[in-house]
Motif scaffolding. Sequence first.
Motif, PDB file in Angstrom:
ATOM      1  N   LEU B  84       0.836  -1.199   0.000  1.00  0.00           N
ATOM      2  CA  LEU B  84       0.000   0.000   0.000  1.00  0.00           C
ATOM      3  C   LEU B  84       0.873   1.253   0.000  1.00  0.00           C
ATOM      4  CD1 LEU B  84      -3.007   0.436   0.001  1.00  0.00           C
ATOM      5  CD2 LEU B  84      -2.953   0.648   2.481  1.00  0.00           C
ATOM      6  N   CYS B  85       1.909   1.256   0.848  1.00  0.00           N
ATOM      7  CA  CYS B  85       2.819   2.401   0.892  1.00  0.00           C
ATOM      8  C   CYS B  85       3.457   2.625  -0.475  1.00  0.00           C
ATOM      9  CB  CYS B  85       3.928   2.174   1.915  1.00  0.00           C
ATOM     10  SG  CYS B  85       3.332   2.065   3.597  1.00  0.00           S
ATOM     11  N   VAL B  86       3.988   1.547  -1.057  1.00  0.00           N
ATOM     12  CA  VAL B  86       4.657   1.680  -2.350  1.00  0.00           C
ATOM     13  C   VAL B  86       3.669   2.169  -3.401  1.00  0.00           C
ATOM     14  CG1 VAL B  86       5.800   0.376  -4.199  1.00  0.00           C
ATOM     15  CG2 VAL B  86       6.367  -0.095  -1.813  1.00  0.00           C
ATOM     16  N   ALA B  87       2.435   1.628  -3.390  1.00  0.00           N
ATOM     17  CA  ALA B  87       1.439   2.005  -4.401  1.00  0.00           C
ATOM     18  C   ALA B  87       1.100   3.484  -4.288  1.00  0.00           C
ATOM     19  CB  ALA B  87       0.190   1.151  -4.229  1.00  0.00           C
ATOM     20  N   VAL B 163       1.751  -6.955  -5.016  1.00  0.00           N
ATOM     21  CA  VAL B 163       0.662  -6.300  -4.290  1.00  0.00           C
ATOM     22  C   VAL B 163       0.595  -4.832  -4.681  1.00  0.00           C
ATOM     23  CG1 VAL B 163      -0.132  -5.676  -1.992  1.00  0.00           C
ATOM     24  CG2 VAL B 163       0.865  -7.933  -2.385  1.00  0.00           C
ATOM     25  N   ALA B 164       1.757  -4.205  -4.766  1.00  0.00           N
ATOM     26  CA  ALA B 164       1.793  -2.773  -5.079  1.00  0.00           C
ATOM     27  C   ALA B 164       1.206  -2.499  -6.454  1.00  0.00           C
ATOM     28  CB  ALA B 164       3.239  -2.282  -5.012  1.00  0.00           C
ATOM     29  N   ILE B 165       1.538  -3.335  -7.435  1.00  0.00           N
ATOM     30  CA  ILE B 165       1.035  -3.106  -8.794  1.00  0.00           C
ATOM     31  C   ILE B 165      -0.493  -3.225  -8.832  1.00  0.00           C
ATOM     32  CG2 ILE B 165       0.932  -4.177 -11.078  1.00  0.00           C
ATOM     33  CD1 ILE B 165       3.350  -2.480 -10.752  1.00  0.00           C
ATOM     34  N   LEU B 166      -1.020  -4.251  -8.187  1.00  0.00           N
ATOM     35  CA  LEU B 166      -2.481  -4.421  -8.168  1.00  0.00           C
ATOM     36  C   LEU B 166      -3.146  -3.227  -7.496  1.00  0.00           C
ATOM     37  CD1 LEU B 166      -3.260  -8.151  -7.401  1.00  0.00           C
ATOM     38  CD2 LEU B 166      -3.366  -6.923  -9.547  1.00  0.00           C
ATOM     39  N   LEU B 167      -2.569  -2.795  -6.340  1.00  0.00           N
ATOM     40  CA  LEU B 167      -3.182  -1.680  -5.617  1.00  0.00           C
ATOM     41  C   LEU B 167      -3.080  -0.387  -6.431  1.00  0.00           C
ATOM     42  CD1 LEU B 167      -2.017  -2.380  -1.971  1.00  0.00           C
ATOM     43  CD2 LEU B 167      -4.281  -2.710  -2.953  1.00  0.00           C
ATOM     44  N   ILE B 196     -11.845   8.271   1.831  1.00  0.00           N
ATOM     45  CA  ILE B 196     -12.187   8.109   0.408  1.00  0.00           C
ATOM     46  C   ILE B 196     -11.360   7.004  -0.253  1.00  0.00           C
ATOM     47  CG2 ILE B 196     -12.191   9.241  -1.841  1.00  0.00           C
ATOM     48  CD1 ILE B 196     -12.776  11.857  -0.281  1.00  0.00           C
ATOM     49  N   THR B 197     -10.004   7.134  -0.162  1.00  0.00           N
ATOM     50  CA  THR B 197      -9.167   6.189  -0.920  1.00  0.00           C
ATOM     51  C   THR B 197      -9.374   4.760  -0.431  1.00  0.00           C
ATOM     52  OG1 THR B 197      -7.582   8.003  -0.909  1.00  0.00           O
ATOM     53  CG2 THR B 197      -6.845   5.890  -1.804  1.00  0.00           C
ATOM     54  N   LEU B 198      -9.233   4.555   0.885  1.00  0.00           N
ATOM     55  CA  LEU B 198      -9.310   3.186   1.409  1.00  0.00           C
ATOM     56  C   LEU B 198     -10.635   2.505   1.091  1.00  0.00           C
ATOM     57  CD1 LEU B 198      -7.563   2.634   4.848  1.00  0.00           C
ATOM     58  CD2 LEU B 198      -7.155   1.549   2.657  1.00  0.00           C
ATOM     59  N   PRO B 199     -11.788   3.165   1.394  1.00  0.00           N
ATOM     60  CA  PRO B 199     -13.062   2.476   1.091  1.00  0.00           C
ATOM     61  C   PRO B 199     -13.206   2.143  -0.384  1.00  0.00           C
ATOM     62  CG  PRO B 199     -13.444   4.381   2.488  1.00  0.00           C
ATOM     63  CD  PRO B 199     -12.012   4.430   2.093  1.00  0.00           C
ATOM     64  N   LEU B 200     -12.761   3.065  -1.256  1.00  0.00           N
ATOM     65  CA  LEU B 200     -12.906   2.786  -2.682  1.00  0.00           C
ATOM     66  C   LEU B 200     -11.925   1.712  -3.146  1.00  0.00           C
ATOM     67  CD1 LEU B 200     -13.530   6.346  -4.129  1.00  0.00           C
ATOM     68  CD2 LEU B 200     -15.131   4.443  -3.969  1.00  0.00           C
ATOM     69  N   LEU B 201     -10.843   1.541  -2.393  1.00  0.00           N
ATOM     70  CA  LEU B 201      -9.830   0.560  -2.761  1.00  0.00           C
ATOM     71  C   LEU B 201     -10.191  -0.833  -2.247  1.00  0.00           C
ATOM     72  CD1 LEU B 201      -7.246   0.982  -4.324  1.00  0.00           C
ATOM     73  CD2 LEU B 201      -5.994   1.176  -2.177  1.00  0.00           C
ATOM     74  N   LYS B 202     -11.220  -0.876  -1.382  1.00  0.00           N
ATOM     75  CA  LYS B 202     -11.500  -2.124  -0.679  1.00  0.00           C
ATOM     76  C   LYS B 202     -11.665  -3.342  -1.601  1.00  0.00           C
ATOM     77  CE  LYS B 202     -14.565  -4.033   2.667  1.00  0.00           C
ATOM     78  NZ  LYS B 202     -15.914  -3.895   3.207  1.00  0.00           N
ATOM     79  N   PRO B 203     -12.421  -3.239  -2.684  1.00  0.00           N
ATOM     80  CA  PRO B 203     -12.551  -4.435  -3.535  1.00  0.00           C
ATOM     81  C   PRO B 203     -11.200  -4.917  -4.046  1.00  0.00           C
ATOM     82  CG  PRO B 203     -14.115  -2.743  -4.185  1.00  0.00           C
ATOM     83  CD  PRO B 203     -13.216  -2.121  -3.173  1.00  0.00           C
ATOM     84  N   VAL B 204     -10.339  -3.983  -4.432  1.00  0.00           N
ATOM     85  CA  VAL B 204      -9.025  -4.392  -4.938  1.00  0.00           C
ATOM     86  C   VAL B 204      -8.220  -5.041  -3.816  1.00  0.00           C
ATOM     87  CG1 VAL B 204      -6.917  -3.620  -6.060  1.00  0.00           C
ATOM     88  CG2 VAL B 204      -9.081  -2.508  -6.578  1.00  0.00           C
ATOM     89  N   ILE B 205      -8.296  -4.443  -2.600  1.00  0.00           N
ATOM     90  CA  ILE B 205      -7.568  -5.026  -1.470  1.00  0.00           C
ATOM     91  C   ILE B 205      -8.017  -6.459  -1.242  1.00  0.00           C
ATOM     92  CG2 ILE B 205      -7.263  -4.893   1.032  1.00  0.00           C
ATOM     93  CD1 ILE B 205      -7.195  -1.920   0.833  1.00  0.00           C
ATOM     94  N   VAL B 207      -9.262  -8.531  -3.438  1.00  0.00           N
ATOM     95  CA  VAL B 207      -8.728  -9.388  -4.509  1.00  0.00           C
ATOM     96  C   VAL B 207      -7.271  -9.727  -4.214  1.00  0.00           C
ATOM     97  CG1 VAL B 207      -8.079  -9.433  -6.935  1.00  0.00           C
ATOM     98  CG2 VAL B 207     -10.326  -8.603  -6.265  1.00  0.00           C
ATOM     99  N   VAL B 208      -6.515  -8.703  -3.791  1.00  0.00           N
ATOM    100  CA  VAL B 208      -5.106  -8.931  -3.449  1.00  0.00           C
ATOM    101  C   VAL B 208      -5.015  -9.964  -2.337  1.00  0.00           C
ATOM    102  CG1 VAL B 208      -3.110  -7.880  -2.348  1.00  0.00           C
ATOM    103  CG2 VAL B 208      -4.289  -6.677  -4.178  1.00  0.00           C
ATOM    104  N   LEU B 209      -5.872  -9.821  -1.334  1.00  0.00           N
ATOM    105  CA  LEU B 209      -5.824 -10.739  -0.199  1.00  0.00           C
ATOM    106  C   LEU B 209      -6.133 -12.169  -0.631  1.00  0.00           C
ATOM    107  CD1 LEU B 209      -7.383  -8.728   2.751  1.00  0.00           C
ATOM    108  CD2 LEU B 209      -5.047  -9.536   2.524  1.00  0.00           C
ATOM    109  N   ILE B 210      -7.110 -12.337  -1.505  1.00  0.00           N
ATOM    110  CA  ILE B 210      -7.423 -13.692  -1.980  1.00  0.00           C
ATOM    111  C   ILE B 210      -6.199 -14.306  -2.646  1.00  0.00           C
ATOM    112  CG2 ILE B 210      -8.757 -15.045  -3.637  1.00  0.00           C
ATOM    113  CD1 ILE B 210     -11.086 -13.346  -3.201  1.00  0.00           C
ATOM    114  N   PHE B 211      -5.657 -13.555  -3.614  1.00  0.00           N
ATOM    115  CA  PHE B 211      -4.486 -14.058  -4.332  1.00  0.00           C
ATOM    116  C   PHE B 211      -3.379 -14.433  -3.374  1.00  0.00           C
ATOM    117  CE2 PHE B 211      -5.802 -12.033  -8.411  1.00  0.00           C
ATOM    118  CZ  PHE B 211      -5.569 -13.129  -9.203  1.00  0.00           C
ATOM    119  N   ARG B 212      -3.029 -13.487  -2.511  1.00  0.00           N
ATOM    120  CA  ARG B 212      -1.844 -13.658  -1.674  1.00  0.00           C
ATOM    121  C   ARG B 212      -2.068 -14.731  -0.604  1.00  0.00           C
ATOM    122  NH1 ARG B 212       1.822 -14.500  -2.984  1.00  0.00           N
ATOM    123  NH2 ARG B 212       2.810 -14.297  -0.982  1.00  0.00           N
TER     124      ARG B 212
END
Lengths: 426, 287
Positions: B84-87, B163-167, B196-205, B207-212
């Motif tokens: 998340l930091c890197v993204a 993770v960073a690329i997906l985020l 704003i950012t975190l809630p809107l990012l939630k679906p992507v997060i 997906v990342v969690l499933i993959f990882r």
Amino acid sequence: MISAVHRVLIPVLLLSLFFSGACTRPEKDKERPAVIVFKHGKIAGDPQQFRQIIERFESENPGIKVKDETLPASTDEQHQFYVINLEGRSSDFDVFSMDVIWVPEFARAGWLRDLSHLLQAGEGKDFFQGPMQAVTYRDKIYAIPWYIDAGLLYYRKDLLEKHGFRPPETWQELIRIAQHISERERGVYGFIWQGKQYEGLVCNVLEYIWGNGGDILEDGRSVINTPENVEALKFMRDLIVEYEVTPPLVATAIEEPTRHIFGTGRAVFMRNWPYAWNIFEREGSPVRGKVGVSALPAFPGKDSASTLGGWQLGINRYTRNPEAAEKLIAFLTSPEIQKQLALTIGYKPTRKSLYHDPYLVREQPFIVNLYDIFMKARPRPVSPYYMMISQVMQPEFSAALSGIKTSEEALSSAHRQIEFILQVEQ
Amino acid sequence: MTERESGNRYVIPALVLLTFVTIYPVSYVLYLSLYRRLLIFDISRFIGLDNYLFLFSDDRFWNALKNTVYFTSLSVSLELLFGLCVAVLLNRPFRFRGWIRAVVLIPWAIPTVVSARMWEWIYNTDFGILNYLIGSKINWLGSPFWALNAAVFMDVWKTTPFVAILLMAGLQVIPKDICQAARVDGAGGLAIFRRITLPLLKPVILVVLIFRTLDAFRVFDAIYVLTGGGPANTTETLSIYAYKVLFQTLQFGYGSTLSVVVFLCTGGISIFYIRLLSRGIKRTLHD
């Protein structure tokens, strides 16, 4: 719908039939020399010297060519290679060398040719008893012992003399000497051995277990969690934490690192195989002429025990040249060649009579002095399930040595798992 | 023939393929797990649920499960945090951004076995650069305490870029005008990120969690090359245990039982995340 499936399946089946037919080998041309492939682990010493022995075989047996192929050094990787290839009925190799612990498993699986007829009546008695026991499965001989190994105690003659000690005969003496010398000599460890989670650890632990009157299997049942064995394993941990003669680094050490530490003069005692001797006596070695060798110490009132190692030659059941393969094995294990191997690359003969050979006595006194130790060396549990049992013991022993589990916990957990494996036969 | 029927016919090849590559192997493993089977000795005996009963009393299994859960939870949470930091950093405009983005991906691009070999040398007690830099003599891969953490660290290093690329992709679809509107209303950077950012990012997060999580739970190559499961099995994960039983000692029955457990665990994890994800999406739609 069914017809659609058929339309696809039938050609596929026909094709596979065609290919399986196409794969069968054309009749072998009788005129060409028989090529036999000999698979083995790394041969010690100069490869040229071993090549010369093979060439001698080829010139004595016109019409047979030998291709020798080396496998990776790790015995576990070699084992996996053979299991996968033999289970797949591979005939890509004919003769192969086996660690002393594999023969019952391979024989049980039906991958080895019965070689009982290769030894003439009474000839089996010329071989050391330990390896013979290891190659015999259900009264038949499935491999011929090629060279022998056993666990030894290396000590520093010069340091022991300097501090007025004789080589230790009991573990208590060893601890006392090691403590005394390592306190007075800077940067010298007391006693090092092999404690990493691998087959070598099992060899080390068994020497304490047998030395304390214990064993792993008895009549096909596990007896690993007896009080004697718990005591033996606890003693090894105590060498590290209680007596402090063994540095914690042994918990991750295999043969070579310990050989290196001892070889640079940084330890009083070391448990290792005979191979280390030649390296210590090489020109430029810091411990040259300062190393002594003896049997491992014993517990009070008990006999010292040494784990048997070494390699045996067997023939792949699926070989296309059994006669030529037998000739090669008979040649490589013959008294003459065993003697030559001892003189050139230091392999210890499996035939007892060679230890009285005047020439060998003169040229390789070190090898000849190991006779008594080889006589008493014990094979690891002779069982087709040994490799599985070892996979269970390795982590449990390792956990006990590093203090993650107590010796009782480790051995009773090992007991449960070994019993589960042995249930297969019931 | 109706249009629907002919449509069904076109699906058949895919179904046949799926049957062969997934349904058949999965059911075969389930079937094997009820047997005592040693291929090399021609032993094959039906024993019902005995393998599963032994599993419950098998210390080594519980130890492997514990290691797997520890490895998964620690590595996935660290990867998410760093990723998340890197993204966020890479999402800001600066010079050479394209180049930096490419460079960051390098650890992810190296095959796992190669990077595990590399880290094996980095961690080496005597010659490793890590001990050289921090001036210590720690036996990273040999000590029961450090070994698993060392493996986690390597995994974090390797997978954070992924993770960073997906985020980052998720960050780029967040409409800029919402943030601008928030800023006009007087929200600070942190408030914008949290509200704003975190809630809107939630679906992507998610997906990342499933993959990882699924990847980390089945971890094999990294740890196998790094430590082989040692010392004292403190780094042995479920996949490594199953591999050793199946392929080093060829116990197909019990090995299959272990594989079934890995399968059930990953199945459970997927269902959990998919529920979370679908609920998240519904809520986003309602808002």
